[in-house]
Design a protein around this motif. Structure first.
Motif, PDB file in Angstrom:
ATOM      1  N   LYS A   1      47.101  35.709  33.387  1.00 22.38           N
ATOM      2  CA  LYS A   1      48.064  35.926  34.460  1.00 22.38           C
ATOM      3  C   LYS A   1      48.254  37.402  34.793  1.00 22.38           C
ATOM      4  N   ASP A   2      47.503  38.273  34.118  1.00 22.24           N
ATOM      5  CA  ASP A   2      47.582  39.699  34.438  1.00 22.24           C
ATOM      6  C   ASP A   2      46.894  39.964  35.774  1.00 22.24           C
ATOM      7  N   LYS A   3      47.517  40.772  36.608  1.00 27.06           N
ATOM      8  CA  LYS A   3      46.951  41.056  37.924  1.00 27.06           C
ATOM      9  C   LYS A   3      45.681  41.889  37.792  1.00 27.06           C
ATOM     10  N   LYS A   4      44.686  41.495  38.579  1.00 27.78           N
ATOM     11  CA  LYS A   4      43.397  42.176  38.574  1.00 27.78           C
ATOM     12  C   LYS A   4      43.118  42.691  39.984  1.00 27.78           C
ATOM     13  N   PHE A   5      42.849  43.999  40.090  1.00 27.37           N
ATOM     14  CA  PHE A   5      42.577  44.602  41.392  1.00 27.37           C
ATOM     15  C   PHE A   5      41.067  44.774  41.531  1.00 27.37           C
ATOM     16  N   LEU A   6      40.517  44.134  42.553  1.00 28.00           N
ATOM     17  CA  LEU A   6      39.069  44.110  42.763  1.00 28.00           C
ATOM     18  C   LEU A   6      38.716  44.898  44.016  1.00 28.00           C
ATOM     19  N   ASP A   7      37.686  45.742  43.913  1.00 28.76           N
ATOM     20  CA  ASP A   7      37.196  46.477  45.080  1.00 28.76           C
ATOM     21  C   ASP A   7      36.427  45.529  45.996  1.00 28.76           C
ATOM     22  N   LEU A   8      36.677  45.662  47.286  1.00 31.81           N
ATOM     23  CA  LEU A   8      35.955  44.867  48.278  1.00 31.81           C
ATOM     24  C   LEU A   8      34.693  45.612  48.698  1.00 31.81           C
ATOM     25  N   GLU A   9      33.595  44.876  48.798  1.00 31.60           N
ATOM     26  CA  GLU A   9      32.311  45.455  49.190  1.00 31.60           C
ATOM     27  C   GLU A   9      32.074  45.251  50.682  1.00 31.60           C
ATOM     28  N   ASP A  10      31.274  46.151  51.274  1.00 31.95           N
ATOM     29  CA  ASP A  10      30.846  45.937  52.648  1.00 31.95           C
ATOM     30  C   ASP A  10      29.633  45.006  52.645  1.00 31.95           C
ATOM     31  N   GLU A  11      29.026  44.802  53.805  1.00 30.12           N
ATOM     32  CA  GLU A  11      27.914  43.855  53.899  1.00 30.12           C
ATOM     33  C   GLU A  11      26.684  44.311  53.129  1.00 30.12           C
ATOM     34  N   ASN A  12      26.623  45.612  52.786  1.00 30.61           N
ATOM     35  CA  ASN A  12      25.507  46.147  52.002  1.00 30.61           C
ATOM     36  C   ASN A  12      25.823  46.240  50.517  1.00 30.61           C
ATOM     37  N   GLY A  13      26.986  45.721  50.115  1.00 28.12           N
ATOM     38  CA  GLY A  13      27.354  45.740  48.709  1.00 28.12           C
ATOM     39  C   GLY A  13      27.973  47.037  48.233  1.00 28.12           C
ATOM     40  N   GLN A  14      28.344  47.936  49.150  1.00 26.70           N
ATOM     41  CA  GLN A  14      28.936  49.216  48.780  1.00 26.70           C
ATOM     42  C   GLN A  14      30.461  49.106  48.790  1.00 26.70           C
ATOM     43  N   THR A  15      31.107  49.771  47.838  1.00 23.19           N
ATOM     44  CA  THR A  15      32.573  49.771  47.752  1.00 23.19           C
ATOM     45  C   THR A  15      33.118  51.139  48.143  1.00 23.19           C
ATOM     46  N   GLY A  16      34.450  51.186  48.359  1.00 18.78           N
ATOM     47  CA  GLY A  16      35.107  52.452  48.635  1.00 18.78           C
ATOM     48  C   GLY A  16      35.736  52.541  50.001  1.00 18.78           C
ATOM     49  N   SER A  17      35.258  51.772  50.965  1.00 17.07           N
ATOM     50  CA  SER A  17      35.790  51.887  52.327  1.00 17.07           C
ATOM     51  C   SER A  17      36.351  50.573  52.854  1.00 17.07           C
ATOM     52  N   ASN A  18      36.365  49.517  52.055  1.00 17.57           N
ATOM     53  CA  ASN A  18      36.822  48.210  52.526  1.00 17.57           C
ATOM     54  C   ASN A  18      38.098  47.738  51.837  1.00 17.57           C
ATOM     55  N   GLY A  19      38.703  48.577  51.020  1.00 14.23           N
ATOM     56  CA  GLY A  19      39.969  48.236  50.413  1.00 14.23           C
ATOM     57  C   GLY A  19      39.832  47.474  49.109  1.00 14.23           C
ATOM     58  N   THR A  20      40.967  46.934  48.649  1.00 11.59           N
ATOM     59  CA  THR A  20      41.015  46.185  47.392  1.00 11.59           C
ATOM     60  C   THR A  20      41.779  44.882  47.609  1.00 11.59           C
ATOM     61  N   ILE A  21      41.628  43.974  46.645  1.00 10.90           N
ATOM     62  CA  ILE A  21      42.338  42.700  46.681  1.00 10.90           C
ATOM     63  C   ILE A  21      42.888  42.422  45.287  1.00 10.90           C
ATOM     64  N   CYS A  22      44.078  41.842  45.217  1.00 14.74           N
ATOM     65  CA  CYS A  22      44.762  41.589  43.944  1.00 14.74           C
ATOM     66  C   CYS A  22      44.773  40.092  43.662  1.00 14.74           C
ATOM     67  N   VAL A  23      44.262  39.689  42.483  1.00 10.07           N
ATOM     68  CA  VAL A  23      44.199  38.275  42.119  1.00 10.07           C
ATOM     69  C   VAL A  23      44.683  38.085  40.683  1.00 10.07           C
ATOM     70  N   THR A  24      45.147  36.881  40.397  1.00  6.74           N
ATOM     71  CA  THR A  24      45.392  36.427  39.027  1.00  6.74           C
ATOM     72  C   THR A  24      44.773  35.052  38.877  1.00  6.74           C
ATOM     73  N   ALA A  25      44.562  34.627  37.643  1.00  6.41           N
ATOM     74  CA  ALA A  25      43.941  33.326  37.393  1.00  6.41           C
ATOM     75  C   ALA A  25      44.530  32.718  36.129  1.00  6.41           C
ATOM     76  N   GLU A  26      44.573  31.384  36.112  1.00  8.33           N
ATOM     77  CA  GLU A  26      45.066  30.658  34.938  1.00  8.33           C
ATOM     78  C   GLU A  26      44.123  29.500  34.655  1.00  8.33           C
ATOM     79  N   TRP A  27      43.648  29.436  33.417  1.00  8.65           N
ATOM     80  CA  TRP A  27      42.700  28.399  33.018  1.00  8.65           C
ATOM     81  C   TRP A  27      43.421  27.315  32.228  1.00  8.65           C
ATOM     82  N   ARG A  28      43.147  26.030  32.588  1.00  6.81           N
ATOM     83  CA  ARG A  28      43.718  24.892  31.869  1.00  6.81           C
ATOM     84  C   ARG A  28      42.606  23.887  31.605  1.00  6.81           C
ATOM     85  N   PRO A  29      42.251  23.656  30.358  1.00  3.11           N
ATOM     86  CA  PRO A  29      41.145  22.743  30.038  1.00  3.11           C
ATOM     87  C   PRO A  29      41.505  21.285  30.292  1.00  3.11           C
ATOM     88  N   ILE A  30      40.500  20.486  30.631  1.00  2.88           N
ATOM     89  CA  ILE A  30      40.632  19.033  30.760  1.00  2.88           C
ATOM     90  C   ILE A  30      40.046  18.413  29.496  1.00  2.88           C
TER      91      ILE A  30
END
Length: 645
Positions: free
Chosen positions: A395-424
């Motif tokens: 549940k810790d927030k993770k900040f991910l760099d956004l890539e452009d169409e060529n896979g380069q980062t730095g000019s497309n901003g960031t996105i913040c996500v969290t995730a929670e895993w629950r087994p079946i």
């Protein structure tokens, strides 16, 4: 890589021979000029001075050229040797160039080509026509003589690993083959569009295929079944040739791509798989539909520093209307649009993913700017994220760099996500030494209904039925997990019962064998029409002329919020051809023949592993019966990685 190294050596040997000729040519031209007295001052040097100048210039040029030649060669050879060591490391870790697999596919390729060509004409063509604008519908037709060409798919890397699969019967040991493939097709695919012939060329199709030999045994053929699937939708692109190749027919290209992707997604991208039973004792659903490992709940909280795509009144790029798309396997999810901002907050955008393979599956996120007058504008994307890594983030927030169409980062901003895993799981995890945990009434559950077959399905006297299928519904499901309404494949009526006998003939055989004291199981071994069909002969079927058996082998899966919601309704459906005697243009209709509702939680209560292997369900309002497999799994709220267990 060794061949490339030799080629590089040849390139530099050629440079070493040619470079000294350049100063020699310059000096020779200077001598000719001096003797022609174009520049008389050169004569004062005399021939000896000219030769000395030429020698010094040649030595200087050779030293500088050979120094540059040596540094360039050292750099390139270092890179090539690095590639060689990389290949050696790949082989050491179990990655191999799959020559045997490539040769096998080359022999199978003509048959694969015929299958794909048939699918293009019968399935893709009509679907593309329906996806086009109304003004263009009916204007497309694939040529019957389509071919994928002689060049088959090539597998580039193959890695073999052993994996385990928990089932209600036992724990399977599987051999899993991960194969990267690519196909640059030299094919012959022609279609007629708006009266003109168009060719499809430059097809690129590449991705990763997984082939699993399921249930390794100690007897030939040493495994119980095979399943084949893609973890994610492979990359697919193509171009057009012909009179319309220079025209902008993006609507046609988009429609073809979407239909083909849909066909691949619904058949081969997880959670969908192709499964083949080799050992007749194995259960088809253990091969084709292994139960998912768990749920991954992904939350997209916000994005910051997105590119601007929308202009203000002065024509300046100042804002965007961003929305999120999340992809995992065959599933795609979209958030709502946040208008006029470069730093959107998504409140958050929550997606519950049913994960089939914690180790192999990937997901990725893309950001778009909504455009009401055209296609959305691309804003950025994440790299493909391992589900295992997201599960560990917690549940810790993770900040991910956004890539452009060529896979380069730095000019497309960031996105913040969290995730929670629950087994079946079949039972909730309990620390060693503690009593088993009780099942709460509001515990989230995974419901599985495997439909083996429908037997004793009535086929009307008028023969208007063309297709038969089963529609399954669950009154309450967890949002964004599985659809609340699911349909099986549509199977065609044969026009008679499975053995070509009328009900009267089948009943006569049944009574004859029963008179000899045979059990239904023994009779089914002879007649091969299904035990449920034989049992249904005791039901009055005077309103029908034939009974048919349909082997569906189709799985319905639902994620429900609690045990009380684990009720599934199965409806037997038919397609009726339009009546040719109608005054209007006849059209096909879908009708419900009958239905049955089963409480899965109640059916498996008290049964080991919460699994009812084979249960017969009688369809109301008809003598038909469903043969099903029922299973219930619990969604745990605690996860302990295997290495910690």
């Amino acid at each position: 890589a060794q061949a490339a190294l030799g080629q590089a050596g040849g390139k530099y040997r050629w440079r070493a021979m040619v470079l000294p000729l350049i100063p020699a040519a310059v000096a020779g031209m200077a001598m000719i000029v001096s003797y022609l007295q174009v520049h008389p001052w050169l004569m004062s040097f005399g021939l000896g001075g000219l030769v000395a100048t030429f020698v010094l210039g040649l030595v200087f040029w050779l030293v500088t050229s050979l120094s540059k030649f040596h540094s360039d060669m050292a750099r390139d050879v270092k890179g090539l040797r690095y590639d060689i060591s990389g290949l050696q490391a790949a082989v050491a870790h179990g990655n191999h160039v799959p020559t045997f697999l490539n040769e096998s596919f080359s022999y199978l390729w003509p048959h694969i080509s015929n299958y794909v060509s048939d699918m293009l004409v019968k399935t893709v063509g009509p679907a593309v026509a329906n996806a086009l604008p109304k003004s263009l519908q009916g204007s497309i037709h694939f040529d019957d003589k389509c071919s994928l060409g002689e060049r088959s798919i090539e597998f580039q890397v193959l890695k073999a690993t052993k994996t385990k699969q928990d089932t209600s019967e036992r724990t399977f040991e599987n051999l899993t083959l991960l194969a990267d493939f690519a196909w640059n097709g030299h094919c012959k695919i022609d279609l007629k569009f708006c009266g003109a012939w168009v060719g499809i060329a430059n097809i690129l199709f590449r991705g990763r295929m997984i082939i699993e030999l399921v249930g390794l045994t100690d007897a030939p053929p040493m495994f119980s079944g095979i399943r084949v699937y893609f973890i994610n939708m492979p990359e697919l692109s193509f171009g057009f040739t012909g009179v319309t190749s220079a025209m902008n027919i993006s609507s046609l290209k988009s429609a073809i791509l979407n239909v083909i992707r849909q066909q691949i997604n619904t058949r081969l991208v997880v959670p969908n798989r192709i499964g083949i039973v080799v050992d007749e004792k194995a259960d088809i659903f253990s091969i084709k539909n292994p139960r998912p490992e768990g749920l991954l709940q992904v939350r997209v909280h916000n994005a910051r520093g997105l590119p601007a795509c929308d202009r203000n009144l002065l024509g300046q790029l100042t804002s965007s209307d961003p929305f999120v798309k999340l992809y995992c396997g065959a599933n795609e999810y979209r958030s709502k649009t946040i208008y006029k901002t470069l730093n959107p907050d998504f409140e958050p955008f929550v997606v519950t993913l049913v994960v089939s393979s914690l180790e192999h599956q990937r997901l990725w996120i893309e950001m778009f700017d909504e455009d009401k007058l055209g296609d959305p504008d691309f804003l950025g994307k994440t790299h493909r994220l391992k589900v295992m890594d997201l599960a560990r983030y917690g549940k810790d927030k993770k900040f991910l760099d956004l890539e452009d169409e060529n896979g380069q980062t730095g000019s497309n901003g960031t996105i913040c996500v969290t995730a929670e895993w629950r087994p079946i799981c079949m039972r909730l995890w309990t620390p060693p030494g503690e009593a088993p945990r009780a099942i709460e009434p509001d515990r989230m559950c995974y419901v599985f209904v495997g439909l083996y077959r429908a037997v004793a399905v009535p086929h009307g006297v008028d023969g208007r039925q063309t297709n038969c299928w089963v529609s399954a519904s669950c009154p309450e499901v967890v949002q964004e997990s599985r659809p609340a309404l699911q349909d099986s494949d549509k199977l065609a009526f044969a026009g008679s019962c499975s053995e070509g006998d009328s009900v009267a003939k089948l009943r006569k055989k049944y009574e004859l064998l029963k008179g000899r004291g045979m059990s239904i199981k023994e009779m089914n071994d002879i007649l091969e029409c299904g035990e449920a069909a034989l049992a249904a002969l005791e039901t009055d079927q005077t309103h029908t002329s034939h009974l048919e058996t349909f082997d569906f082998n189709f799985a319905f899966e639902f994620l429900v919020p609690n045990v009380n919601s684990a009720k599934v309704t199965l409806k037997l459906m038919n397609t009726l051809k339009g009546d040719p005697h109608e005054s209007r243009k006849p059209h096909d209709t879908e009708v419900q023949v009958g239905q049955v509702t089963v409480d899965v939680a109640q059916a498996v209560e008290g049964i080991e592993h919460l699994t009812y292997p084979r249960k017969i369900l009688k369809v109301e309002d008809t003598g038909a019966q469903f043969e099903v497999r029922l299973q219930l799994r619990y969604v745990d709220d605690q996860w302990v990685p295997k290495e910690e267990k």
